[in-house]
Design an enzyme around this catalytic site. Structure first.
Site, PDB file in Angstrom:
ATOM      1  N   ASN A 292      -4.581  -4.644  -6.715  1.00 35.15           N
ATOM      2  CA  ASN A 292      -3.136  -4.599  -6.969  1.00 35.15           C
ATOM      3  C   ASN A 292      -2.684  -3.317  -7.673  1.00 35.15           C
ATOM      4  OD1 ASN A 292      -0.354  -5.894  -7.729  1.00 35.15           O
ATOM      5  ND2 ASN A 292      -1.293  -5.315  -9.683  1.00 35.15           N
ATOM      6  N   TYR A 357       2.876   8.268  -1.802  1.00 35.88           N
ATOM      7  CA  TYR A 357       2.774   6.806  -1.923  1.00 35.88           C
ATOM      8  C   TYR A 357       2.641   6.154  -0.539  1.00 35.88           C
ATOM      9  CZ  TYR A 357       4.243   2.104  -3.546  1.00 35.88           C
ATOM     10  OH  TYR A 357       4.331   0.762  -3.830  1.00 35.88           O
ATOM     11  N   LYS A 361      -0.301   3.777   1.041  1.00 33.59           N
ATOM     12  CA  LYS A 361      -0.007   2.371   1.370  1.00 33.59           C
ATOM     13  C   LYS A 361      -0.181   2.100   2.868  1.00 33.59           C
ATOM     14  CE  LYS A 361       0.885   1.056  -2.829  1.00 33.59           C
ATOM     15  NZ  LYS A 361      -0.001   0.096  -3.506  1.00 33.59           N
TER      16      LYS A 361
HETATM   17  P1  NAI Z   1       3.748  -2.317 -12.122  1.00 31.78           P
HETATM   18  O1  NAI Z   1       3.891  -0.861 -12.382  1.00 31.78           O
HETATM   19  O2  NAI Z   1       4.740  -3.230 -12.741  1.00 31.78           O
HETATM   20  O3  NAI Z   1       2.271  -2.799 -12.529  1.00 31.78           O
HETATM   21  C1  NAI Z   1       1.146  -2.103 -12.093  1.00 31.78           C
HETATM   22  C2  NAI Z   1       0.004  -2.349 -13.041  1.00 31.78           C
HETATM   23  O4  NAI Z   1      -1.105  -1.568 -12.589  1.00 31.78           O
HETATM   24  C3  NAI Z   1       0.313  -1.891 -14.471  1.00 31.78           C
HETATM   25  O5  NAI Z   1      -0.043  -2.889 -15.396  1.00 31.78           O
HETATM   26  C4  NAI Z   1      -0.509  -0.645 -14.623  1.00 31.78           C
HETATM   27  O6  NAI Z   1      -0.935  -0.393 -15.964  1.00 31.78           O
HETATM   28  C5  NAI Z   1      -1.693  -0.941 -13.705  1.00 31.78           C
HETATM   29  N1  NAI Z   1      -2.389   0.288 -13.308  1.00 31.78           N
HETATM   30  C6  NAI Z   1      -1.828   1.438 -12.866  1.00 31.78           C
HETATM   31  N2  NAI Z   1      -2.779   2.365 -12.683  1.00 31.78           N
HETATM   32  C7  NAI Z   1      -3.969   1.790 -12.991  1.00 31.78           C
HETATM   33  C8  NAI Z   1      -5.313   2.246 -13.022  1.00 31.78           C
HETATM   34  N3  NAI Z   1      -5.631   3.517 -12.702  1.00 31.78           N
HETATM   35  N4  NAI Z   1      -6.294   1.397 -13.407  1.00 31.78           N
HETATM   36  C9  NAI Z   1      -5.966   0.120 -13.753  1.00 31.78           C
HETATM   37  N5  NAI Z   1      -4.715  -0.365 -13.768  1.00 31.78           N
HETATM   38  C10 NAI Z   1      -3.719   0.461 -13.384  1.00 31.78           C
HETATM   39  O7  NAI Z   1       3.723  -2.455 -10.545  1.00 31.78           O
HETATM   40  P2  NAI Z   1       4.142  -3.701  -9.590  1.00 31.78           P
HETATM   41  O8  NAI Z   1       5.553  -3.528  -9.197  1.00 31.78           O
HETATM   42  O9  NAI Z   1       3.702  -4.974 -10.177  1.00 31.78           O
HETATM   43  O10 NAI Z   1       3.276  -3.352  -8.291  1.00 31.78           O
HETATM   44  C11 NAI Z   1       1.973  -3.867  -8.065  1.00 31.78           C
HETATM   45  C12 NAI Z   1       1.482  -3.360  -6.730  1.00 31.78           C
HETATM   46  O11 NAI Z   1       2.408  -3.732  -5.712  1.00 31.78           O
HETATM   47  C13 NAI Z   1       1.370  -1.840  -6.661  1.00 31.78           C
HETATM   48  O12 NAI Z   1       0.231  -1.486  -5.906  1.00 31.78           O
HETATM   49  C14 NAI Z   1       2.635  -1.413  -5.969  1.00 31.78           C
HETATM   50  O13 NAI Z   1       2.484  -0.197  -5.301  1.00 31.78           O
HETATM   51  C15 NAI Z   1       2.819  -2.584  -4.991  1.00 31.78           C
HETATM   52  N6  NAI Z   1       4.225  -2.741  -4.574  1.00 31.78           N
HETATM   53  C16 NAI Z   1       5.218  -3.122  -5.441  1.00 31.78           C
HETATM   54  C17 NAI Z   1       6.521  -3.273  -4.991  1.00 31.78           C
HETATM   55  C18 NAI Z   1       7.632  -3.721  -5.884  1.00 31.78           C
HETATM   56  O14 NAI Z   1       8.766  -3.860  -5.391  1.00 31.78           O
HETATM   57  N7  NAI Z   1       7.432  -4.014  -7.145  1.00 31.78           N
HETATM   58  C19 NAI Z   1       6.883  -2.989  -3.597  1.00 31.78           C
HETATM   59  C20 NAI Z   1       5.759  -2.609  -2.781  1.00 31.78           C
HETATM   60  C21 NAI Z   1       4.495  -2.492  -3.249  1.00 31.78           C
END
Ligand code: NAI
Length: 451
Positions: A292, A357, A361
């Protein structure tokens, strides 16, 4: 999650203005907050129609009944509504047989309840020899995607399942998921059932992940946190990983669900080895891996600094490949395992300012597709989900206008919750989803981007 348009329409003083301006009036989506139930459709009125009675029809009928649905041929009272409509269109082979779709749904659409579910089953075009039959089967996707746009304003979802000439029994888990509340933000999608992975010995309907060890990366917040909570609800033992800077938050969240925290930068060179050793020493392996963790570093390509390009590629793609090489290569991931990657609709359609990005993806869509056959030898399923606009700290960081527009560009006229993405991930991690592998499923309310 507060929705500006819902608030405007709910207040009598502002509702007239919202109506006068023709602003959409999204209905509150039904969400299940608990774990899976053996009879998720108890109390629901369902109608099942078939173009031609087939093995698929038999499985669909049995699945609906086992899920507790009340199957009815005719609605008795004038004010009675339908909660679930399932159409077996797998017998549709000629243009004339499209009438089945019209005849089944035209008289019933106005009888559909708010948040009703429509599920259509068709034969996978790739499994048909006749070009006309294949074309007719493919056309059902156009029908289902259009219908979901028409009924989305009532929170109704319409999804399509393609099944080959064998594999009917694999429909049961799909019916249980796609006809229940869990698919509230999934509409206009086509799922392909494959027969690559063997049928599991046990197909539980409650606590479906009891005894399984699950790793979720990036689970201190957002979709990752919701996923960890949801998997724990189904009885899985959780390992929650996030960057060391998030340790305090991570530990707090882990306490709430009895999970084991692991502070680790997944993109660091030592991460795959440390993670594999951790999982082997503490749990003797892992059954579920949810990749994730992901980041955005948005700039147009002309304005993008090298390090922003490199960071996104490192976290969103290279880290997943490196971790899987060890977890899969050294069999830390056990047989019958499940892997789910977080793609994005940006990966499906591309997005302005997101070349880095979107490349990563989209790569994940190709990655799960390419890995599926090899992993099926060990009965492991690998899939991706492509979320649309899900309210998380990532989307909170967007400018107000971009965020408000992003929320509305879908058939349901609203954003999704982290739980909606978590529901799809949980389904894909469950034994019941053994027919789905190599796929990317969108959780986007049928977002207009790339639809
Ligand atoms: P978010 O930014 O709220 O949470 C992401 C989490 O990943 C954070 O806790 C962060 O500290 C952790 N993280 C980042 N880099 C890291 C690393 N190198 N090692 C370990 N942990 C790491 O993001 P969200 O919105 O919850 O997104 C989760 C996934 O879903 C991501 O892959 C994002 O690209 C994907 N996504 C999200 C969308 C959205 O609308 N929120 C839409 C499409 C995809």
């Amino acid at each position: 999650m507060s929705d500006l348009l819902m608030q405007l329409h709910a207040n009598p003083l502002s509702a007239w203005l919202a109506r006068a301006l023709g602003l959409p009036n999204p209905v509150p989506l039904a969400r299940e907050l608990g774990a899976y139930a053996t009879r998720p459709l108890a109390g629901k009125i369902a109608w099942l129609g078939a173009c031609e009675e087939s093995e698929n029809t038999r499985v669909l009928r049995g699945s609906l009944q086992k899920a507790g649905a009340d199957l009815c041929d005719v609605l008795v009272a004038a004010d009675q509504t339908l909660d679930v409509v399932v159409l077996d269109a797998s017998g549709c082979r000629t243009p004339a047989q499209y009438r089945f779709l019209y005849d089944s749904l035209n008289p019933r659409l106005r009888k559909l309840a708010v948040n009703a579910r429509v599920l259509i089953v068709a034969t996978d075009p790739d499994s048909l020899d006749s070009p006309v039959a294949a074309a007719v089967a493919r056309g059902i996707e156009g029908f289902s995607r259009s219908l979901s746009k028409e009924v989305g304003k009532k929170g109704i979802t319409v999804n399509l399942v393609y099944v080959g000439v064998t594999g009917a029994e694999r429909l049961e888990g799909v019916v249980r998921f796609f006809c229940a509340k869990q698919t509230t933000y999934v509409t206009g999608q086509a799922v392909h059932i494959r027969t690559l992975v063997a049928t599991p010995e046990h197909l539980p309907t409650e606590q479906v992940l009891a005894g399984k060890v699950a790793l979720v990366t990036g689970s201190a917040r957002g979709i990752g946190l919701a996923t960890a909570q949801r998997l724990a609800q189904e009885g899985a033992t959780l390992v929650c990983l996030d960057v060391p800077a998030m340790t305090l938050e991570l530990e707090q969240r882990c306490k709430e669900i009895g999970a084991t925290p692991l502070g680790l930068d997944i993109a660091s060179s030592e991460a795959p080895r440390r993670l594999a050793d951790f999982l082997m020493e503490r749990f003797g392996g892992v059954d579920i891996v949810v990749h994730n963790a992901g980041i955005t570093r948005d700039r147009t390509l002309a304005n993008m600094k090298e390090h922003l390009w490199d960071q996104v590629v490192a976290v969103n793609l290279a880290a997943i490949v490196a971790v899987d090489e060890v977890l899969i290569g050294e069999r830390v991931l056990r047989d019958q395992g499940r892997v789910v990657c977080l793609s994005s609709i940006s990966g499906v359609a591309g997005n302005f300012g997101q070349t880095n990005y979107a490349a990563t993806k989209a790569a994940l869509i190709g990655y799960v597709r390419a890995q599926a056959l090899g992993l099926s030898e060990r009965n492991i399923c690998i899939n991706a989900i492509a979320p649309g606009f899900i309210e998380t700290p990532m989307t909170d960081a967007m400018p107000f206008a971009t965020r408000e527009i992003g929320r509305r560009l879908n058939s349901l006229k609203q954003s999704g919750a982290p739980r909606d993405a978590a529901e799809m991930i949980t389904f894909l991690c469950s034994p019941q989803a053994y027919g789905v592998t190599g796929s990317t499923l969108r959780v986007c309310g049928q977002g207009l981007i790339g639809a």
